[in-house]
Design an enzyme around this catalytic site. Structure first.
Site, PDB file in Angstrom:
ATOM      1  CD  GLU A 293      -2.577  -1.444   0.311  1.00 53.39           C
ATOM      2  OE1 GLU A 293      -2.909  -0.759  -0.642  1.00 53.39           O
ATOM      3  OE2 GLU A 293      -2.901  -2.841  -0.001  1.00 53.39           O
ATOM      4  CB  CYS A 327      -1.427   7.065   2.408  1.00 54.49           C
ATOM      5  SG  CYS A 327      -2.299   6.207   3.928  1.00 54.49           S
TER       6      CYS A 327
HETATM    7  P1  NAD Z   1       8.988   5.631   2.926  1.00 57.93           P
HETATM    8  O1  NAD Z   1       8.969   4.791   1.774  1.00 57.93           O
HETATM    9  O2  NAD Z   1      10.218   6.344   3.410  1.00 57.93           O
HETATM   10  O3  NAD Z   1       9.631   4.021   4.054  1.00 57.93           O
HETATM   11  C1  NAD Z   1       8.785   2.963   4.191  1.00 57.93           C
HETATM   12  C2  NAD Z   1       9.734   1.667   4.792  1.00 57.93           C
HETATM   13  O4  NAD Z   1      10.745   1.355   3.717  1.00 57.93           O
HETATM   14  C3  NAD Z   1      10.466   2.203   5.846  1.00 57.93           C
HETATM   15  O5  NAD Z   1      10.541   1.067   7.018  1.00 57.93           O
HETATM   16  C4  NAD Z   1      11.765   2.372   5.214  1.00 57.93           C
HETATM   17  O6  NAD Z   1      12.834   2.339   6.343  1.00 57.93           O
HETATM   18  C5  NAD Z   1      11.916   1.602   4.224  1.00 57.93           C
HETATM   19  N1  NAD Z   1      12.795   2.017   3.175  1.00 57.93           N
HETATM   20  C6  NAD Z   1      13.270   3.243   2.720  1.00 57.93           C
HETATM   21  N2  NAD Z   1      14.034   3.213   2.024  1.00 57.93           N
HETATM   22  C7  NAD Z   1      14.166   1.640   1.587  1.00 57.93           C
HETATM   23  C8  NAD Z   1      14.896   1.084   0.515  1.00 57.93           C
HETATM   24  N3  NAD Z   1      15.526   1.806  -0.337  1.00 57.93           N
HETATM   25  N4  NAD Z   1      14.745  -0.007   0.341  1.00 57.93           N
HETATM   26  C9  NAD Z   1      13.975  -0.796   1.285  1.00 57.93           C
HETATM   27  N5  NAD Z   1      13.236  -0.478   2.343  1.00 57.93           N
HETATM   28  C10 NAD Z   1      13.497   1.187   2.258  1.00 57.93           C
HETATM   29  O7  NAD Z   1       7.628   5.689   3.572  1.00 57.93           O
HETATM   30  P2  NAD Z   1       7.471   6.396   4.993  1.00 57.93           P
HETATM   31  O8  NAD Z   1       8.048   7.998   4.852  1.00 57.93           O
HETATM   32  O9  NAD Z   1       7.870   5.825   6.175  1.00 57.93           O
HETATM   33  O10 NAD Z   1       5.875   6.567   4.850  1.00 57.93           O
HETATM   34  C11 NAD Z   1       4.992   7.612   4.218  1.00 57.93           C
HETATM   35  C12 NAD Z   1       4.837   6.638   3.021  1.00 57.93           C
HETATM   36  O11 NAD Z   1       3.906   5.850   3.123  1.00 57.93           O
HETATM   37  C13 NAD Z   1       3.950   7.885   1.883  1.00 57.93           C
HETATM   38  O12 NAD Z   1       4.357   7.749   0.544  1.00 57.93           O
HETATM   39  C14 NAD Z   1       2.606   7.321   2.114  1.00 57.93           C
HETATM   40  O13 NAD Z   1       1.483   7.714   1.140  1.00 57.93           O
HETATM   41  C15 NAD Z   1       2.644   5.942   2.404  1.00 57.93           C
HETATM   42  N6  NAD Z   1       1.690   5.265   3.097  1.00 57.93           N
HETATM   43  C16 NAD Z   1       0.688   4.340   2.452  1.00 57.93           C
HETATM   44  C17 NAD Z   1      -0.528   3.949   3.025  1.00 57.93           C
HETATM   45  C18 NAD Z   1      -1.621   3.272   2.443  1.00 57.93           C
HETATM   46  O14 NAD Z   1      -2.262   2.390   2.925  1.00 57.93           O
HETATM   47  N7  NAD Z   1      -1.619   3.219   0.988  1.00 57.93           N
HETATM   48  C19 NAD Z   1      -0.497   3.866   4.274  1.00 57.93           C
HETATM   49  C20 NAD Z   1       0.508   4.803   5.274  1.00 57.93           C
HETATM   50  C21 NAD Z   1       1.550   5.420   4.466  1.00 57.93           C
END
Ligand code: NAD
Length: 543
Positions: A293, A327
């Site tokens: 998601e 999100c």
């Molecule tokens: P993010 O993408 O920065 O991080 C998500 C996870 O991935 C974290 O655990 C992070 O450490 C890890 N990560 C970061 N870079 C990585 C890489 N290169 N390889 C592997 N893992 C990596 O997201 P965030 O800032 O924690 O959360 C915000 C984002 O999440 C927004 O885009 C938001 O829209 C989305 N979100 C979506 C939903 C949904 O239900 N659609 C819900 C909540 C948040």
């Protein structure tokens, strides 16, 4: 069919407490905040039930109070990822043999611990670690997490009772096996409930899990782990590690037993993960399930018939609660020309009453954004907007990171409906408005549908039912969670199953049976009570 067969308790949505002055919950959370602020916690990883410490300790600070230290977590490396996978695989045999009723009992107990004795602790951790106001923490870490656990137990029992039909002399069964391997849960910073749900939903279905939390959510993640352990989750079923995403990916996504990814976060990271999985596909024993998601660019579109006050309230709450870091947050609005002067005046008047500051002061509606990278990114979008002749700054636009990462609630009006902040996810308290001619409703609906690659949430405000109907059709694929005369945030488990399509994810609807189905690999069993004993069919006989 099996309605009376081991019925689980009927799920209900955890009632949201008000925290109004004079309530016992307010007293309790204030005391908990004070206590947690007065101590520095040492947070090890939890792998196979062991507390794992390293020599690399990372400081945790409240994003709204950078001078304060909440504690330190132990950052791991590749060897800890391997350790977590081994621990998960060793726990697998016993865990998948445990009856589903016992698994259900563990997670139902966890829900009751969250709504009862751990409520103040998990809420206070979310407030301090992620800068959520008490109300935002309550609806997330207490209520939504308890809801996920209770509803998922119910959906799990529904899935297990779903069985094929059987003819006379035959018994057909469907066995909902867990995946053959381990599941990787990768969680975002912005919801404690999601951090709890991503590892627990596959675990509930009998899977073992390697969980990497976001570095910005570790402070509350360790409370989730504490609750799971207290609820009786056996060692190794969920393993919490603090490593960088790329380090975790390198080990996990090349492991033969990698069986599933349960991810929530940005679309860019998800795309990288999917690509890596594709590149390694021949290494796996099974085709992994991929659930993600991801981001959103969520819209509010008002028809000239819309109730203006309801629209204004939806914009203020939808765009700015939790600093726009949902999100589902409203980040682009389409307002008819005739309505704009009044809506603008009302939004400004409301925002003038909004207070921003530390979450410990309950009169604040907004607090800081999560980290410096997010602050700098938002500040640069705001600076660019200020310089752009096609942009009118309606409200806010200020920012300051001396005490914490504070960005003022900001509203800008764009002349160009495809201006960058109408299309890209900013993930902060910035709302961009496009004012459209009243007679261009149909064209504006098309614009809403085609402006951004995302399709997560969206809202239409109208009192004209023909206009509502037209929007419903035109925006059918523009949002996985679609609202009529309501803000596009605040989905409730069991009521509005959540998830979007296009660049917003695989739309497996967290907190629903659809999501749980991804964590099983069904086996069909046919048993013949009186099997045939002659290979010849009647048609083969001589006439
Ligand atoms: P993010 O993408 O920065 O991080 C998500 C996870 O991935 C974290 O655990 C992070 O450490 C890890 N990560 C970061 N870079 C990585 C890489 N290169 N390889 C592997 N893992 C990596 O997201 P965030 O800032 O924690 O959360 C915000 C984002 O999440 C927004 O885009 C938001 O829209 C989305 N979100 C979506 C939903 C949904 O239900 N659609 C819900 C909540 C948040």
């Amino acid at each position: 069919m099996f309605s009376d067969f081991n019925k689980v308790p009927l799920p209900y949505n955890e009632p949201v407490k008000s925290y109004a002055p004079g309530t016992s919950e307010r007293k309790e959370i204030k005391a908990m905040l004070e206590k947690m602020r007065s101590e520095e916690v040492d947070i090890p990883m939890v792998i196979g039930g062991q507390r794992v410490r390293t020599d690399k300790k990372v400081r945790i600070r409240p994003p709204h109070d950078l001078a304060h230290t909440l504690g330190y977590f132990h950052q791991g490396g590749e060897e800890h990822v391997k350790m977590a996978i081994d621990a998960a695989l060793s726990a697998r045999k016993q865990w998948q043999a445990m009856s589903w009723q016992d698994r259900a009992a563990i997670f139902l107990k966890a829900a009751d611990l969250i709504s009862g004795p751990y409520r103040a602790k998990i809420n206070a951790a979310t407030m301090l670690g992620q800068s959520k106001t008490v109300f935002q923490a309550e609806i997330d870490s207490a209520c939504e997490l308890a809801d996920f656990l209770r509803f998922n137990v119910y959906y799990m029992s529904q899935i297990y009772t779903e069985q094929p039909k059987s003819e006379h002399g035959i018994w057909n069964r469907m066995e909902y096996r867990p995946l053959e391997g381990f599941v990787y849960a990768l969680t975002p910073f912005n919801f404690t409930a999601i951090a709890g749900n991503l590892p627990s939903s596959p675990a509930m279905m009998g899977n073992v899990v390697v969980w990497k939390s976001s570095n910005s959510q570790v402070y509350a993640a360790r409370v989730i782990m504490e609750i799971f352990e207290e609820a009786g989750l056996p060692d190794g079923v969920i393993n919490l590690m603090f490593v960088s995403g790329p380090v975790a990916g390198k080990v996990i996504l090349t492991h033969p037993d990698f069986a599933g990814l349960h991810y929530t976060g940005s679309s860019a990271v998800f795309n990288t993960l999917w690509k890596n999985i594709g590149e390694n596909i021949s290494k796996y024993k099974s085709y992994p399930k991929i659930v993600g998601e991801t981001g959103g660019k969520d819209f509010v579109i008002a028809h000239p018939s819309a109730d203006r006050q309801a629209l204004v309230t939806a914009l203020v709450r939808g765009a700015f609660e939790y600093q726009g870091q949902k999100c589902s947050a409203a980040s682009r609005a389409y307002i008819p020309e005739s309505m704009w002067p009044e809506v603008k005046e009302k939004v400004i008047a409301e925002l003038k009453t909004v207070k921003m500051g530390a979450v410990e002061d309950f009169t604040n509606f907004l607090s800081a954004v999560i980290d410096e990278a997010s602050f700098d990114k938002l500040a640069s979008y705001i600076d660019n907007a200020k310089k752009d002749p096609g942009i009118e700054l309606i409200y806010g636009g200020g920012y300051d990171k001396t005490k914490g990462y504070f960005i003022e609630p900001t509203v800008i009006r764009a002349e160009d409906p495809k201006y960058v902040t109408m299309c890209e996810e900013l993930f902060g308290p910035v709302l961009t408005v496009y004012v459209y001619p009243d007679n261009a409703w149909t064209e504006t609906l098309e614009l809403v549908d085609s402006t951004s690659p995302y399709a997560l949430t969206g809202a239409v405000f109208s009192r004209d039912r023909y206009a509502v109907e037209e929007a419903n059709q035109a925006l059918r694929n523009a949002a996985g969670n679609y609202y009529i005369n309501d803000k596009p945030t605040g989905a409730i488990v069991g009521q509005q199953p959540f998830g979007g399509a296009r660049a917003s994810g695989t739309n497996d609807k967290s907190g629903s049976y659809l999501n749980l189905l991804r964590w099983v690999s069904p086996r069909t069993i046919k048993e013949n009570f009186v099997p045939p004993t002659d290979y010849r069919y009647p048609f083969m006989e001589e006439a």
